[in-house]
Design a protein around this motif. Structure first.
Motif, PDB file in Angstrom:
ATOM      1  N   GLN A   1       0.819  -1.215   0.000  1.00  0.00           N
ATOM      2  CA  GLN A   1       0.000   0.000   0.000  1.00  0.00           C
ATOM      3  C   GLN A   1       0.851   1.263   0.000  1.00  0.00           C
ATOM      4  OE1 GLN A   1      -2.439   1.410   3.398  1.00  0.00           O
ATOM      5  NE2 GLN A   1      -4.213   0.882   2.143  1.00  0.00           N
TER       6      GLN A   1
ATOM      7  N   SER B   1      -3.934   5.201  -0.823  1.00  0.00           N
ATOM      8  CA  SER B   1      -5.137   4.805  -0.092  1.00  0.00           C
ATOM      9  C   SER B   1      -6.373   4.934  -0.973  1.00  0.00           C
ATOM     10  CB  SER B   1      -5.301   5.680   1.158  1.00  0.00           C
ATOM     11  OG  SER B   1      -4.181   5.561   2.007  1.00  0.00           O
TER      12      SER B   1
ATOM     13  N   LYS C   1      -9.046   9.553   0.974  1.00  0.00           N
ATOM     14  CA  LYS C   1      -8.135  10.581   1.471  1.00  0.00           C
ATOM     15  C   LYS C   1      -8.883  11.432   2.486  1.00  0.00           C
ATOM     16  CE  LYS C   1      -5.561  14.687  -0.011  1.00  0.00           C
ATOM     17  NZ  LYS C   1      -5.211  15.556  -1.174  1.00  0.00           N
TER      18      LYS C   1
ATOM     19  N   TYR D   1     -14.017  12.462   4.151  1.00  0.00           N
ATOM     20  CA  TYR D   1     -13.194  11.655   3.259  1.00  0.00           C
ATOM     21  C   TYR D   1     -13.466  11.990   1.793  1.00  0.00           C
ATOM     22  CZ  TYR D   1     -12.645   8.975   7.544  1.00  0.00           C
ATOM     23  OH  TYR D   1     -12.384   8.606   8.837  1.00  0.00           O
TER      24      TYR D   1
ATOM     25  N   TYR E   1     -13.908   3.417   1.998  1.00  0.00           N
ATOM     26  CA  TYR E   1     -13.309   3.321   3.331  1.00  0.00           C
ATOM     27  C   TYR E   1     -12.987   1.866   3.664  1.00  0.00           C
ATOM     28  CZ  TYR E   1     -12.551   4.056   8.330  1.00  0.00           C
ATOM     29  OH  TYR E   1     -12.008   4.086   9.590  1.00  0.00           O
TER      30      TYR E   1
ATOM     31  N   ASN F   1      -9.901   0.712   2.102  1.00  0.00           N
ATOM     32  CA  ASN F   1      -8.684   1.369   2.573  1.00  0.00           C
ATOM     33  C   ASN F   1      -7.841   0.479   3.477  1.00  0.00           C
ATOM     34  OD1 ASN F   1      -7.402   3.979   2.241  1.00  0.00           O
ATOM     35  ND2 ASN F   1      -7.576   4.179   4.456  1.00  0.00           N
TER      36      ASN F   1
ATOM     37  N   GLY G   1      -7.200  -3.622   0.330  1.00  0.00           N
ATOM     38  CA  GLY G   1      -6.956  -2.729  -0.788  1.00  0.00           C
ATOM     39  C   GLY G   1      -5.769  -3.070  -1.653  1.00  0.00           C
TER      40      GLY G   1
END
Length: 842
Positions: free
Chosen positions: A50, A55, A58, A239, A336, A339, A344
């Motif tokens: 990652q 991500s 953000k 976010y 989310y 993430n 992810g």
């Protein structure tokens, strides 16, 4: 993510090199026998991967707030009134007082507005209260902040819903949307303070002392999730989505939240085992003023509710007889969830490829939403070196359409991709059967018998094997002797029997294959097969099992090579007799097939990055293998193999197929097709796939279609899908004109036609037309179904007094009453993409 984590190649970008380096180290360690794959090692590798990929979400410097510019919320001097509110202050001679003593000016303005109720003055009261709440928050004065947010919330609610102001209300006035923003902003300010004090949860009851009145609050949960499922709420406005191409929001009233699911939920419910750890889902908080008890000798009481709604289940609520749309955000909670590094990145998918024993702990069905017996399951099956989260782009886009999410629930199947695909198909067959037994033990859900499978790459082969009656055709590939004469132990006998002998799943009614190597791929060659045998760790049950069977049964097998295939790479060889038999096999007569394939230019950037393996095709699967002549529709999208199922045209085609499926289910009928092989045209070269002798013939037409903004043009040859004699047939009846089904039954005396029951879903709402444009779509004989439009910190006196109860809401679309127009085979057709007015693109 715990023991049911899943990984995502779609967010696997610049971290490719980091992960590849980790893979090389892992391969070296595996080959030396000095390391075993486990979840702890996977998580460490995922964090490394990652670092380069970034991500999925953000964190914003400041929360998203539509009032930011209008009220100068983040200006150095602090927030200030809008020009229209400043004018109201001047009219009441309160402008100077507001500069010197804003709280006193607010009291005077509210008293003046109460004496002569006017929309403009009511709006000014709500705005000034909100500004004072923001100022108090900046000074860390929690008590004052929550009081003023409460004032603004109550007054803006009156502006929007009070009967006394109904005759003055003007939805075309920008202030009307401003009142909605004040409502949402003050509610979010109040909720943030409640969250800081630990009071933001279903079941909370408490009160807020405001200026001369008291707001009594109770929090309740509405929708499919239980209140006890929710661990905490986060704010979507904090976010920015980065891990998904599209971000879907709708505008209305309420505060979009990210609900984080508890990991210690009671596992006694049948569906609990299907939810991955760390799951997040969307919720919208809505404030409702139930009644106001006027003040006499006591303080005025405002009896209020804060309701937590599931926007995937309900997007409009009734307020004082007014249909009111909710403000929703369904993409940020999904991003989310992505993430999490273990989710992810491609780490778990890679480890599951390398070690099937590691993958077994993640194998099975996954659900990202509560099971709903009234919705049709769509099961998405990933391909080689992949996992369920590869479907998140399509999943995000599909459920953004109100009619899709109203009628479908999405399930995801994960399996170790290093083992032969027929082994994975056998395990999926068992897992689907087990899920049916657990979720619907009394066989009450009609929608479970209308299941749709969507498979990418090797997942398409796994999916199609759910629709075939094996008879003894696959067993005859390896032996001419009866299976009953096989000498082996009971465990091995049972395992071989389940792989070689199977029946079609009567619950599966439609299959969509995407970039599937129906005839294998040159990716499976001597080099890759050798590498697979060196580095892929197979399930313990398979290791040495087949070789031992061969030794115990000399002169029993006529093809031991097929029996001893142990890896998925070997199983995908174009020379595999298993694949050849699959192509020749007919699916159950109640199953419809659709096919999507990709093509990229030989010198394209995507081809270079993907290390092109084959000639004309998607870089991995050639056109001649990706085509499927028995499909009722087939389209070509300009995409490399790894991204076909994420391409906008592929997603739009799946939308079309799902809508067609709903219409057929609602009618309780289906049309029998004389299925024609789809043709393919690319550039100046025209090719046709190989066809069987018994394939019906028909004229072919070509259709020029427009692509998206990225791809200005794409072409696909279209074959008419309906024979002149095609007629309608009721579900469950014996097919009379389906030649493929008749041949399947006649050629196999053991064929058991357990066709679907005569099922019809009761509906309540009409399906209306939505417009859009689809490029490269080959239409079947069924007219494209019509599509529905969218209807569009706390103070110390806050107390917590108990849980709230759950109730369920189910909603289904009604069969369209309009008779769809038929389209001739020579007619060109344009279909617009299904995008809701509220959707936005990052």
């Amino acid at each position: 993510m715990g023991h049911r984590a899943i990984s995502n190649p779609s967010v696997f970008k610049t971290g490719h090199g980091i992960l590849l380096g980790s893979i090389l180290c892992t391969l070296t360690a595996l080959s030396s026998g000095c390391v075993s794959l486990n979840t702890e090692l996977a998580r460490k590798t995922a964090y490394l991967a990652q670092l380069g990929s970034g991500s999925a979400v953000k964190i914003r410097k400041n929360p998203r707030n539509p009032l930011e510019d209008q009220l100068n919320l983040f200006a150095r001097k602090g927030p200030s009134p809008s020009p229209r509110t400043a004018q109201v202050l001047r009219r009441f001679s309160l402008e100077e007082l507001f500069r010197s003593d804003p709280n006193q000016a607010y009291r005077a303005l509210r008293e003046a507005a109460e004496k002569n109720a006017q929309l403009e003055s009511t709006y000014a009261v709500a705005e000034i209260a909100y500004i004072l709440g923001v100022r108090a928050g900046l000074k860390k004065d929690t008590d004052q902040a929550i009081k003023m947010y409460g004032e603004s919330l109550a007054v803006s609610y009156d502006y929007l819903f009070s009967e006394s102001l109904a005759s003055q209300r003007n939805p075309y006035d920008p202030e009307f949307r401003g009142a909605c923003d004040l409502y949402n902003g003050s509610l979010e300010g109040m909720l943030r303070n409640m969250a800081d004090e630990g009071f933001l949860h279903p079941g909370y009851e408490g009160s807020i002392d405001m200026m001369g009145r008291r707001m009594e609050l109770a929090c309740s949960c509405s929708g499919r999730w239980d209140p006890e499922d929710i661990k905490e709420f986060l704010f979507s406005s904090d976010y920015e989505v980065r891990g998904l191409s599209n971000s879907y929001r709708s505008y209305g009233l309420g505060v979009p939240l990210i609900a984080v699911r508890r990991s210690d939920v009671d596992a006694s419910s049948a569906d609990e085992q299907y939810y991955p750890e760390g799951l997040t889902f969307p919720v919208t908080a809505f404030f409702r003023l139930k009644k106001s008890i006027p003040r006499g000798s006591q303080t005025e009481r405002l009896i209020c509710n804060i309701e937590f709604h599931d926007p995937l289940d309900q997007t409009t609520i009734d307020v004082a007889g007014i249909p009111t749309p909710l403000e929703t955000d369904i993409s940020t909670p999904l991003a989310y969830y992505l993430n999490d590094p273990l989710v992810g990145t491609n780490t778990v998918a890679t480890f599951a490829l390398l070690d099937a024993n590691f993958g077994k702990s993640f194998e099975g069905l996954y659900m990202l939403e509560p099971y709903d017996p009234n919705k049709i399951p769509v099961v998405m099956v990933h391909g080689l070196w992949s996992s369920p989260i590869t479907w998140m782009e399509m999943f995000n886009d599909l459920r953004a359409s109100s009619d899709i999410r109203k009628n479908y629930q999405f399930w995801f199947y994960m399996y170790p991709t290093g083992q032969p695909f027929w082994t994975s198909a056998e395990e999926m067959r068992d897992d689907l059967l087990q899920a049916r037994r657990e979720l619907d033990p009394d066989q009450q859900s009609e929608t479970l018998d209308q299941m749709v499978l969507i498979g990418h790459s090797m997942g398409g082969l796994v999916s199609r094997l759910q629709t075939i009656d094996s008879g003894d055709r696959f067993w005859s590939l390896i032996s001419d002797h009866p299976f009953s004469e096989l000498e082996t132990d009971d465990e091995t006998r049972s395992h071989l029997q389940q792989i070689m002998f199977f029946s079609p799943d009567s619950s599966v009614k439609r299959v969509v294959t995407i970039g599937t190597p129906h005839r294998g791929s040159e990716f499976s060659n001597n080099t890759t097969q050798w590498l697979g045998r060196q580095f892929l760790v197979l399930p313990n049950m398979l290791v040495g099992q087949q070789e031992e069977v061969v030794k115990q049964n000399p002169d029993y097998f006529n093809n031991t090579k097929l029996l001893t295939i142990n890896t998925s790479i070997d199983s995908l060889s174009p020379e595999s007799p298993f694949l050849q038999e699959m192509i020749a096999s007919e699916s159950a007569p109640w199953v419809k097939h659709h096919n999507i394939l990709g093509v990229v230019e030989a010198n394209s950037f995507d081809t270079w990055l993907g290390m092109r393996v084959v000639g004309e095709g998607d870089g991995i699967v050639p056109v001649t293998s990706a085509q499927f002549e028995k499909a009722e529709s087939e389209i070509v999208v300009p995409s490399p193999h790894q991204k076909i199922h994420q391409h906008p045209l592929a997603i739009l085609e799946v939308q079309r197929i799902l809508r067609e499926h709903v219409v057929e289910v609602q009618r309780g009928t289906r049309r029998d097709h004389g299925v024609q092989p789809a043709t393919y045209r690319h550039g100046d070269q025209s090719k046709e796939p190989e066809t069987s002798d018994d394939s019906p013939s028909a004229d072919k037409v070509s259709e020029n279609v427009e692509g998206s903004a990225d791809q200005k043009s794409s072409q696909a040859e279209v074959a008419p899908q309906e024979s002149p004699d095609a007629g309608e047939q009721t579900l469950g009846e014996e097919p009379e004109v389906n030649q493929r089904a008749a041949k399947a039954v006649a050629g196999n005396p053991d064929f058991n036609d357990n066709g679907p029951p005569n099922t019809k879903i009761e509906t309540t709402e009409p399906i209306e037309e939505e417009t859009g444009q689809v490029g490269g779509v080959t239409q079947g004989s069924e007219p494209t179904p019509s599509e529905p439009k969218n209807t569009s910190p706390a103070t110390s006196n806050l107390t917590n007094t108990g849980p709230a109860k759950r109730f369920s809401i189910s909603d289904q679309a009604e069969e369209s009453q309009a008779a769809p127009a038929t389209t001739s085979s020579a007619e060109k057709e344009k279909v617009e993409p299904d995008t809701e007015p509220s959707s936005t693109s990052n």
